[in-house]
Design an enzyme around this catalytic site. Structure first.
Site, short mmCIF file in Angstrom:
data_model
loop_
_atom_site.label_atom_id
_atom_site.label_comp_id
_atom_site.label_asym_id
_atom_site.label_seq_id
_atom_site.Cartn_x
_atom_site.Cartn_y
_atom_site.Cartn_z
N LYS A 2 4.36 1.02 9.90
CA LYS A 2 4.50 2.23 9.10
C LYS A 2 4.04 3.46 9.89
O LYS A 2 4.60 4.54 9.75
CB LYS A 2 3.71 2.09 7.80
CG LYS A 2 4.49 1.30 6.77
CD LYS A 2 3.82 1.31 5.42
CE LYS A 2 2.69 0.32 5.38
NZ LYS A 2 2.28 -0.03 4.00
N ARG A 56 5.93 -13.26 9.29
CA ARG A 56 6.53 -11.94 9.08
C ARG A 56 7.99 -11.96 9.48
O ARG A 56 8.39 -12.74 10.33
CB ARG A 56 5.87 -10.89 9.99
CG ARG A 56 4.44 -10.65 9.83
CD ARG A 56 3.98 -9.62 10.86
NE ARG A 56 4.29 -8.27 10.42
CZ ARG A 56 3.51 -7.57 9.61
NH1 ARG A 56 2.39 -8.07 9.17
NH2 ARG A 56 3.85 -6.35 9.27
N GLU A 94 0.87 -1.16 0.00
CA GLU A 94 0.00 0.00 0.00
C GLU A 94 0.92 1.22 0.00
O GLU A 94 1.79 1.34 0.88
CB GLU A 94 -0.88 0.01 1.25
CG GLU A 94 -1.84 1.18 1.21
CD GLU A 94 -2.77 1.26 2.40
OE1 GLU A 94 -2.70 0.38 3.29
OE2 GLU A 94 -3.55 2.23 2.44
P1 ATP Z 1 1.98 -1.90 8.12
O1 ATP Z 1 1.13 -2.84 8.89
O2 ATP Z 1 3.20 -1.45 8.84
O3 ATP Z 1 1.20 -0.76 7.51
P2 ATP Z 1 1.62 -3.56 5.89
O4 ATP Z 1 1.91 -4.96 6.08
O5 ATP Z 1 0.21 -3.17 5.95
O6 ATP Z 1 2.52 -2.74 6.90
P3 ATP Z 1 1.76 -3.26 3.07
O7 ATP Z 1 2.28 -2.15 2.25
O8 ATP Z 1 0.32 -3.56 3.00
O9 ATP Z 1 2.23 -2.98 4.56
O10 ATP Z 1 2.59 -4.56 2.79
C1 ATP Z 1 2.97 -5.00 1.51
C2 ATP Z 1 3.33 -6.45 1.55
O11 ATP Z 1 4.45 -6.65 2.39
C3 ATP Z 1 2.19 -7.29 2.11
O12 ATP Z 1 2.07 -8.46 1.31
C4 ATP Z 1 2.65 -7.61 3.49
O13 ATP Z 1 2.14 -8.86 3.90
C5 ATP Z 1 4.17 -7.65 3.34
N1 ATP Z 1 4.83 -7.34 4.60
C6 ATP Z 1 4.69 -6.22 5.33
N2 ATP Z 1 5.43 -6.29 6.46
C7 ATP Z 1 6.06 -7.48 6.42
C8 ATP Z 1 6.96 -8.16 7.30
N3 ATP Z 1 7.36 -7.61 8.44
N4 ATP Z 1 7.43 -9.38 6.94
C9 ATP Z 1 7.04 -9.92 5.78
N5 ATP Z 1 6.19 -9.36 4.92
C10 ATP Z 1 5.69 -8.15 5.23
MG MG Z 2 -1.29 -3.80 4.56
#
Ligand code: ATP
Ligand code: MG
Length: 764
Positions: free
Chosen positions: A271, A261, A33
């Site tokens: 984020k 994760r 996102e």
């Molecule tokens: P946040 O919760 O901090 O906003 P998010 O997971 O919602 O982060 P996205 O931009 O939606 O952030 O994530 C993009 C992709 O990266 C998704 O497929 C998510 O599952 C993966 N991702 C995010 N954080 C991690 C992590 N710590 N380890 C592995 N994959 C991750």
């Molecule tokens: Mg997300």
């Protein structure tokens, strides 16, 4: 890019679906996102999605999952795309935006309404929550659940037309209010949100929810495997429901698979929190070198190779775990070892006078690389009467175990002379202001005939230069920031130290973007933004040794990745006598414990050592590579195969990376020699062949070659990368580097020439 090629549960599943024909081509996506800069956790997802697709000859899409207008922007989308490319991955023509699918998603929503599978609910948020029930109680219908499709359709169209206010109503899927899975209790599909979107502007006043938009975007793009993190496990049933009930034409239907994760102690990756650190000025920006963002890591001087290696080594698991950053630090050191020439810088200078030195400056040729690297290149360092040494390297009253300079002692000045203490001066407060020594002229170049207490680094006073050096520590002092108090209170107040160091002449040419090892101090990177020609500013990438006590070893990390557990605690061995016997063979504590805890593994160890008489190397290989790759305890009957595989690794015929590819088959009884031959995996170390490849790479890239000759050290990696690519990643790293150097003429030679010229003009 060869990332994620080991065996794991996702690959096992893909292998079987490719074999039975359900899937023909592996198509994955990385779906960020665009509401923040990507961090180390995203790197895990990027490496996994792109790496997996590449290793199966499939493709991976970059899709901006921009279905929530709040906080999303093109700036973030750009940063994300940049960082994916920096990590070494390429989406080709497959860059997509979920916002491009709004119309299609809307049409599909109407079709669900028409078939009685969705309805507009005018209940308030609280009412909806109350009607949804609890884990132990079924939900109950709201008064709107049974309104006619025509009625819902009319309202949904008016929602789109902007007739209602935010929150007045929502569109819900009509599934099952009694389901054990709360996600299936009539989940929300659309909400009213009268907010501009960075791409669609004011075209839409309603926006779809993740669960509805994501699976259908996958279906639209022909994604076969939709990999996401474990917290989406309960959403899978809903994912499948939408895919089944909407006629997307996707064949095969996309499938969601969850993985753990990536999380690190002493680090936040939310984020929201990262944004707060930036907005409130706790760091200098998203690319502050202390940030876990990819931009921050890059600015600090971490190379994409190290990030990929971390993701590779952590592997893919189904249990969440938290790694100690010490593991990442160790990978960064390994990565920079052959990248960073050795030079001297004194970070906290203490003047030293060599009392019996009457000569002019003595230029000594000092090697830029440890001799065992076989890499050429040296630079002249000036020895003179007035020097600087590190303040911490002299103690008036040395503690026990202090192995450096003190009254009555001699030390070796690295690449210079052996010097012996003759006196020192202090100021009114008792601080040492100067050390006096005499040198032994017979020890020029660091020759160690005399007995010394240790070796220390130094620079000459008048021919060294001041440079700003930033030394970083962990951004958070607490292992789990925010666990016990506001996360901001867990910030480490000493995470940045800005020093005025003295650097040797060769370093004054350091270009922004070049890596160096300051001997005994750490790996450093000339900051790309702040360095000016002849005035470099250095960031510490990583220290040479870990100063944090609670170090987690790779062994523990890999165990943790396979089984949930706490970080940092060291359990006692289950078979202490046997563990001690292994330690007596020179095997380290953790390795010995892991190996002997399971007698089956211990037996394999004994058998492999019988064939391959190097217990240390066998133990490491079993614990770091074999055991983590095996799904069950390793069986004795594969010991000969493991011994043969290890022999290939130890003799340089196979890199550890390539060995990992063979391992899965060896574990089921395959013969490594035959497998490596069948798959063409043996390492290319023939220097003639490599030189031909390197020469062609240089001819094909004249601009980059010129940059390299102009002293841009980064181009080395570029060309080594080309050689690696041309050999399908099978070139021996050192041999490849030598071939590139031979093809280009070394830049170190150039630097020495420049220095000689400046020396000549000094002498005029
Ligand atoms: P946040 O919760 O901090 O906003 P998010 O997971 O919602 O982060 P996205 O931009 O939606 O952030 O994530 C993009 C992709 O990266 C998704 O497929 C998510 O599952 C993966 N991702 C995010 N954080 C991690 C992590 N710590 N380890 C592995 N994959 C991750
Ligand atoms: Mg997300």
């Amino acid at each position: 890019m060869a990332s994620d090629t080991g065996s794991n549960f996702i690959r096992t599943r893909i292998d079987s679906e490719l074999a039975d024909g359900r899937v023909q081509q592996v198509v994955t996506r990385f779906p960020p996102e665009p509401n923040g800069w990507p961090h180390i956790g995203h790197a895990k997802s990027i490496c996994l999605n792109f790496g997996l697709a590449a290793s199966y000859g499939g493709r991976c899409h970059l899709r901006f999952d921009d279905t929530n207008p709040e906080g999303e922007s093109e700036e973030f989308a750009q940063a994300l795309a940049n960082d994916v490319r920096w990590l070494g991955f390429d989406w080709g023509d497959h860059k997509y935006y979920a916002s491009d699918y709004y119309e299609q998603l809307y049409v599909w929503a109407e079709s669900l309404i028409e078939r009685g599978l969705a309805y507009v609910d005018e209940s308030s948020e609280e009412q909806i929550r109350a009607h949804r029930g609890t884990v132990t109680e079924a939900g109950t219908p709201t008064p709107f659940r049974d309104r006619s499709p025509a009625d819902s359709l009319d309202r949904f169209r008016r929602m789109r037309a902007g007739e209602f206010d935010d929150g007045a109503m929502v569109l819900r899927a009509k599934i099952d209010l009694t389901s054990n899975n709360m996600k299936m209790r009539d989940p929300l599909m659309y909400r009213i949100k009268k907010q501009s979107h960075y791409r669609t502007g004011d075209a839409w006043g309603i926006y779809p929810f993740y669960d509805y938009a994501h699976c259908l975007s996958d279906a639209l793009e022909g994604i076969t495997y939709s990999l996401c993190t474990l917290e989406f496990e309960n959403n899978r049933e809903l994912y499948d429901w939408y895919v089944q009930h909407v006629d997307t034409g996707a064949d095969p239907a996309p499938q969601q698979i969850e993985f753990a994760r990536l999380a690190l102690t002493h680090t936040v990756t939310s984020k929201r929190k990262l944004k707060q650190l930036v907005l409130e000025g706790h760091v200098s920006g998203w690319d502050d070198p202390r940030m876990p963002t990819l931009a921050g890591l890059r600015r600090r001087g971490v190379r994409p190779e190290a990030v990929r290696e971390l993701c590779d080594r952590v592997g893919v698991a189904r249990a969440n775990s938290t790694l100690d950053p010490a593991l990442f630090d160790q990978i960064i050191r390994e990565d920079l070892d052959a990248e960073a020439p050795r030079v001297m810088a004194v970070l906290d200078p203490l003047p030293m006078v060599v009392e019996n030195w009457d000569a002019d400056v003595d230029w000594i040729d000092a090697p830029l690389w440890p001799s065992e690297f076989g890499l050429e290149g040296e630079r002249p360092i000036p020895f003179a009467k007035n020097l600087f040494i590190e303040r911490a390297d002299f103690k008036v009253k040395p503690a026990k175990g202090f192995k450096r300079l003190a009254p009555g002692r001699s030390v070796r000045l690295l690449n210079g002379y052996v010097v012996t203490y003759t006196g020192h001066e202090v100021d009114a407060d008792g601080n040492v202001t100067q050390v006096r020594v005499s040198h032994d002229p017979k020890t020029r170049g660091g020759d160690a005939r005399s007995k010394v207490s240790g070796s220390i680094h130094w620079v000459a006073r008048d021919t060294s230069m001041e440079a700003t050096v930033r030394v970083y520590d962990r951004l958070f002092a607490a292992a789990a920031p925010g666990l016990e108090q506001d996360f901001l209170l867990d910030l480490n107040p000493a995470s940045l130290k800005t020093l005025t160091a003295r650097i040797e002449p060769a370093l004054s040419f350091a270009e922004g973007g070049s890596h160096w090892q300051f001997i005994r101090a750490g790996y450093f990177f000339a900051d790309v933004q702040d360095s000016e020609p002849g005035k470099p500013v250095f960031n510490q990438v990583v220290s040479l040794k870990d100063s944090w006590k609670k170090q987690e070893t790779l062994v523990q990390a890999r165990k943790a990745a396979n089984a949930p557990g706490k970080v940092g605690d060291k359990p006692d061995p289950l078979h202490p006598k046997r563990a001690k016997a292994l330690r007596d063979l020179g095997i380290d504590e953790d390795t010995a414990r892991v190996l002997t805890d399971d007698p089956a593994h211990d037996a394999v160890f004994v058998a492999v050592v019988a064939k391959h008489a190097q217990p240390e190397s066998v133990a490491k290989f079993l614990v770091n590579e074999v055991i983590p790759a095996a799904e069950q305890a390793v069986k004795l009957d594969v010991a000969p195969g493991i011994a043969a595989l290890l022999a290939m690794v130890d003799s340089g015929k196979l890199t550890t990376k390539l060995a990992r590819k063979v391992l899965a088959e060896v574990l089921t009884g395959g013969d490594p020699v035959a497998i490596a031959k069948r798959d063409g995996l043996t390492v290319v170390s023939d220097s003639g062949e490599l030189l031909a490849i390197a020469t062609k790479a240089v001819a094909d890239h004249p601009e980059e070659a010129q940059k390299f000759r102009d002293g841009n050290g980064r181009m080395m990696g570029f060309f080594v990368g080309k050689v690696m690519k041309a050999t399908g990643g099978k070139a021996d790293g050192k041999a490849a580097k030598q071939a590139v150097e031979a093809a280009l003429g070394t830049w170190q030679d150039q630097m020495v020439q420049i220095l000689n010229e400046s020396k000549a003009s000094d002498n005029k």
